[in-house]
Scaffold this motif. Structure first.
Motif, mmCIF file in Angstrom:
data_model
loop_
_atom_site.group_PDB
_atom_site.id
_atom_site.type_symbol
_atom_site.label_atom_id
_atom_site.label_comp_id
_atom_site.label_asym_id
_atom_site.label_seq_id
_atom_site.Cartn_x
_atom_site.Cartn_y
_atom_site.Cartn_z
ATOM 1 N N UNK A 94 8.876 -1.595 -1.204
ATOM 2 C CA UNK A 94 9.912 -0.566 -1.266
ATOM 3 C C UNK A 94 10.104 0.124 0.081
ATOM 4 N N UNK A 95 9.083 0.066 0.914
ATOM 5 C CA UNK A 95 9.204 0.651 2.260
ATOM 6 C C UNK A 95 9.690 -0.382 3.277
ATOM 7 N N UNK A 96 10.028 -1.558 2.801
ATOM 8 C CA UNK A 96 10.522 -2.645 3.646
ATOM 9 C C UNK A 96 9.477 -3.179 4.621
ATOM 10 N N UNK A 97 8.191 -2.942 4.321
ATOM 11 C CA UNK A 97 7.136 -3.549 5.128
ATOM 12 C C UNK A 97 6.788 -4.853 4.411
ATOM 13 N N UNK A 98 7.676 -5.823 4.587
ATOM 14 C CA UNK A 98 7.657 -6.996 3.714
ATOM 15 C C UNK A 98 6.424 -7.875 3.879
ATOM 16 N N UNK A 99 5.998 -8.032 5.107
ATOM 17 C CA UNK A 99 4.873 -8.942 5.326
ATOM 18 C C UNK A 99 3.579 -8.336 4.790
ATOM 19 N N UNK A 100 3.391 -7.050 5.035
ATOM 20 C CA UNK A 100 2.204 -6.391 4.458
ATOM 21 C C UNK A 100 2.282 -6.443 2.936
ATOM 22 N N UNK A 101 3.490 -6.287 2.409
ATOM 23 C CA UNK A 101 3.660 -6.342 0.954
ATOM 24 C C UNK A 101 3.223 -7.707 0.432
ATOM 25 N N UNK A 103 1.091 -9.746 1.702
ATOM 26 C CA UNK A 103 -0.378 -9.847 1.741
ATOM 27 C C UNK A 103 -1.000 -9.185 0.509
ATOM 28 N N UNK A 104 -0.544 -7.978 0.225
ATOM 29 C CA UNK A 104 -1.136 -7.244 -0.904
ATOM 30 C C UNK A 104 -0.828 -7.927 -2.233
ATOM 31 N N UNK A 105 0.401 -8.366 -2.382
ATOM 32 C CA UNK A 105 0.792 -8.986 -3.649
ATOM 33 C C UNK A 105 0.066 -10.321 -3.851
#
Lengths: 325, 255
Positions: A94-101, A103-105
Motif C-alpha cells: 500500500x506504500x508502493x514499496x513493491x519489492x520489499x512487499x 519479500x515479505x509476502x
C-alpha cells in the motif's frame, strides 16, 4: 480514449492509492478486499496482543505510515508467524514499496500461510512491478483457494483490458467477477467498456447506465461511466452527451479523456472556444498525449490563430514521435 | 605527468546514469517488460538488486545466469553486474558483463553509454587504431541514434525524458571526448567535453575534470583551472582529490 482508460485501469490495479494516502487518513480507498487475514486475525495467536490491536486500528484507518513500524515490530516478535509477514507485506504494498512487499509476502508464503487473500495480494505486488506472468499465476491460485472471491477475476479482467488489450478475454473475467459481486459499479462499468471495445454498443450503454445508477445510490464518485455514455451518445444525441461529459469532468478533472470528449461535443455543437479550453485541459491533465495537440492545431487554425496552431502541431509531432500516439 | 594522472583517474570516474536508478528499466513500458517465469527466478533477480556490496552482486549475477540461463531478466542482471564491476574499478569486468548485456539487449542506452565511457580507459594516449576506441566511438554514436528512435512509456513525462536525454547525450559526448583524447585529437576532445558539460542538466564533476585535463594537455591553463575548480566543487571525493592534484600541477607550472 482507449489509452487513457487503460491508464486509469492500470492506476486502479495498482491498488488505487495516491502516494499521499500513505501519509494521511482519507476516505476509504477503493479496495474493498483488504486481505481477510488482516480483518479476521482473531484466529491467530498474536491477535489478542495490545500491539496488534493498535496495528489493526491503523490498518482499518488506512494509516500505512503509522501501521508499518508496528508491523515491523510484529515481525521481529513473531518471525515464524506467517501472518506478521503478510501484514507487513500488505502495508508495504500500500506504500508502493513493491519489492520489499514481495519479500515479505513471499516469506509469508514460505512459512506456509494458507490465507486465501495471500495469492491475490502477492499477485498485485507482481503486477505493480510489471511481472504479469507471476501475477496471472497468483490470481489463478487465488481463484482456486477462494472460488467465491470476485477480486482475482476482476484484476485479471483489468490486466486483459489494459496490458494485452484483449477485451474478449477481459469480458469473460468481468462476467465471472460480476457473477460473484453483481452490485459493483466499477465492475459493471469495466464490463461495459469491454462491450464498447468489442463494438457491442447497446450492451455497453446498458452497463454504463447501470453503473451510473448504482453510483448515484451509493454517492461514490467515479467519472468513467459518464465518460462512456458521452462517447456513445456523441454524434447522435449531443445534448445528452454534453450532460454526461460535463458530469464526467465535474467528477474527475484529472482525467484527460473526460476533457477530450467534452471538447469533441463542444465542437460538434459549434462552441469552438469551449472546445479549445477543454483540449488545453486534456493536454495539461496528461502531458504525454499527442492527440489533444492535433485537435488544438486544427481548431486554432480554424480560428485563424496561426502561430499558436503551429506550436500545437509541433508539440503533436514531438509527442507522437516519443509516445507513438 | 598530467597524462599519467589522467590515465590513472579514468577508471575511477563514474557518472550518475539512469540505469543505476531503475529496478527493471525506466525506459521500458509494461508490455515490453521482461518477465520472470517463476517466483524463485524473480526472488533471485531481486536479490541481485538488494545485495549491499558490489562484489556480492557480481557473484549473484553469475549464480543467476547459471540457474536461469534463459531468463528474460538476464540482460538487466548483466547490466547490474556491469555497474557493480564499475564500482569495483574492474575494467575487464565492466567490458565483459557489458558485452553480455548488449548481446541480450543490443539497443540498451545505459549499457552503450557505460561501455563507451569505459572501453577507452585501458588504451594508451596517442593510440589511433586500437579497436577498443573504434568500438567505444560506435557505442557512443549508437546512443545518439537510439535516443532519436526511443519510444517512451507514458510513465516517463516529456520533461523527465528531456532531462534523461540530455544526461545520456552528455555522457555520450564525454565518451567521444575520451576517445578523441586517446587518439591525441585534443581539439576534438575539448569540443566533446564542452558539449558534455554544457548539455548535462546534472553537472558532473567527472566531466569537468576531463575537460580540465584536456585543456591542460592543450596548454589552455586558465580554462583548465576554471574547469578543474568546478570539478572540485562538484566532487565526489575521488574527483576532488584528482582535481587537487591537477590544480597543484598547474600552480607549479605557473611558478
Amino acid at each position: 480514449m482507449k489509452r487513457t482508460t487503460a491508464f486509469l485501469l492500470s492506476t486502479c490495479i495498482r491498488l488505487f492509492a495516491a502516494p499521499a494516502w500513505a501519509e494521511e487518513p482519507r476516505e476509504k480507498e477503493n479496495l474493498p478486499d483488504v486481505p481477510s487475514a488482516v480483518l479476521k486475525s482473531e484466529e491467530l495467536s498474536i491477535s489478542g496482543s495490545a500491539d496488534f490491536r493498535e496495528l489493526w486500528s491503523y490498518l482499518d484507518a488506512q494509516r500505512w505510515g503509522e501501521a508499518k513500524p508496528l508491523a515491523e515490530q510484529l515481525v521481529a516478535k513473531h518471525p515464524q508467524e506467517s501472518f506478521s509477514h503478510f501484514c507487513l507485506g500488505y502495508i508495504l504494498l500500500r506504500q508502493h514499496d513493491n519489492i520489499s512487499a514481495i519479500h515479505s509476502l513471499r516469506r509469508a508464503e514460505r512459512l506456509g500461510s494458507k490465507d486465501p487473500a495471500l495469492p491475490k495480494t502477492i499477485g498485485l505486488a507482481y503486477y505493480a512491478i510489471n511481472q504479469f506472468l507471476l501475477f496471472k499465476q497468483q490470481m489463478r491460485k487465488g481463484i482456486e483457494v477462494a472460488p467465491g472471491d470476485p477480486w482475482p477475476h476482476y484484476y485479471l479482467g483489468l490486466y486483459e483490458a489494459t496490458v494485452t488489450e484483449n477485451c474478449a478475454a477481459a469480458l469473460g473475467h468481468f462476467d465471472r467477477a460480476l457473477a460473484l459481486r453483481p452490485d459493483d459499479a466499477k465492475m459493471i462499468y469495466y464490463r461495459g467498456f469491454c462491450h464498447e471495445m468489442l463494438d457491442q454498443r447497446d450492451l455497453a450503454q446498458k452497463d454504463y447506465e447501470e453503473a451510473i445508477r448504482r453510483l448515484n445510490s451509493s454517492e461514490a464518485s467515479f467519472s468513467l461511466p459518464h465518460q462512456g455514455m458521452a462517447r456513445l451518445l456523441a454524434g447522435t444525441d449531443s445534448a445528452a452527451a454534453l450532460h454526461h461529459a460535463e458530469l464526467a469532468v465535474a467528477q474527475d478533472v484529472s482525467v484527460a479523456d473526460n476533457h477530450s470528449i467534452l471538447a469533441k461535443i463542444h465542437e460538434e455543437m459549434g462552441k469552438i472556444p469551449e472546445a479549445i479550453r477543454e483540449l488545453k485541459a486534456a493536454a495539461q491533465a496528461d502531458p504525454t498525449l499527442a492527440a489533444p495537440h492535433y485537435q488544438l492545431y486544427r481548431l486554432l487554425t480554424k480560428q485563424g490563430e496561426e502561430s499558436a496552431a503551429s506550436r500545437e502541431l509541433a508539440e503533436f509531432q514531438k509527442l507522437k514521435m516519443l509516445y507513438g500516439s | 605527468m598530467v597524462r599519467e594522472c589522467f590515465l590513472a583517474a579514468l577508471l575511477c570516474l563514474s557518472c550518475a546514469l539512469p540505469a543505476a536508478r531503475a529496478q527493471f528499466d525506466l525506459l521500458v513500458g509494461p508490455r515490453q517488460a521482461p518477465q520472470a517465469h517463476s517466483a524463485q527466478e524473480l526472488d533471485d533477480y531481486l536479490g541481485i538488486l538488494e545485495v549491499p556490496s558490489d562484489r556480492e552482486r557480481v557473484q549473484l549475477v553469475e549464480a543467476f545466469a547459471q540457474h536461469h540461463p534463459n531468463s528474460e531478466l538476464l540482460g538487466i542482471a548483466y547490466q547490474y553486474q556491469m555497474l557493480a564491476y564499475r564500482g569495483l574499478n574492474d575494467y575487464d569486468g565492466v567490458a565483459q558483463s557489458g558485452e553480455k548485456a548488449l548481446k541480450l539487449h543490443p539497443d540498451n542506452l545505459n549499457t552503450l553509454v557505460i561501455l563507451a565511457n569505459t572501453l577507452p580507459n585501458r588504451v594508451a594516449t596517442g593510440t589511433v587504431d586500437d579497436p577498443r576506441l573504434a568500438q567505444a566511438e560506435q557505442y557512443a554514436r549508437r546512443v545518439f541514434e537510439g535516443i532519436e528512435r526511443m519510444k517512451l512509456p507514458r510513465s516517463v513525462s516529456p520533461q523527465r525524458w528531456q532531462e534523461l536525454r540530455l544526461e545520456m547525450e552528455a555522457s555520450a559526448h564525454e565518451a567521444l571526448g575520451h576517445v578523441a583524447t586517446k587518439r591525441g585529437k585534443l581539439q576534438e576532445a575539448i569540443l566533446e567535453f564542452e558539449r558534455a558539460v554544457q548539455q548535462n542538466p546534472v553537472p558532473q564533476g567527472s566531466q569537468f575534470y576531463r575537460l580540465g585535463v584536456a585543456y591542460m594537455l592543450a596548454q589552455k591553463n586558465d580554462s583548465a583551472r576554471e574547469a578543474l575548480s568546478r570539478a572540485a566543487e562538484l566532487g565526489p571525493e575521488g574527483i576532488r582529490k584528482m582535481t587537487d592534484a591537477m590544480l597543484q600541477k598547474l600552480k607549479a607550472e605557473k611558478k
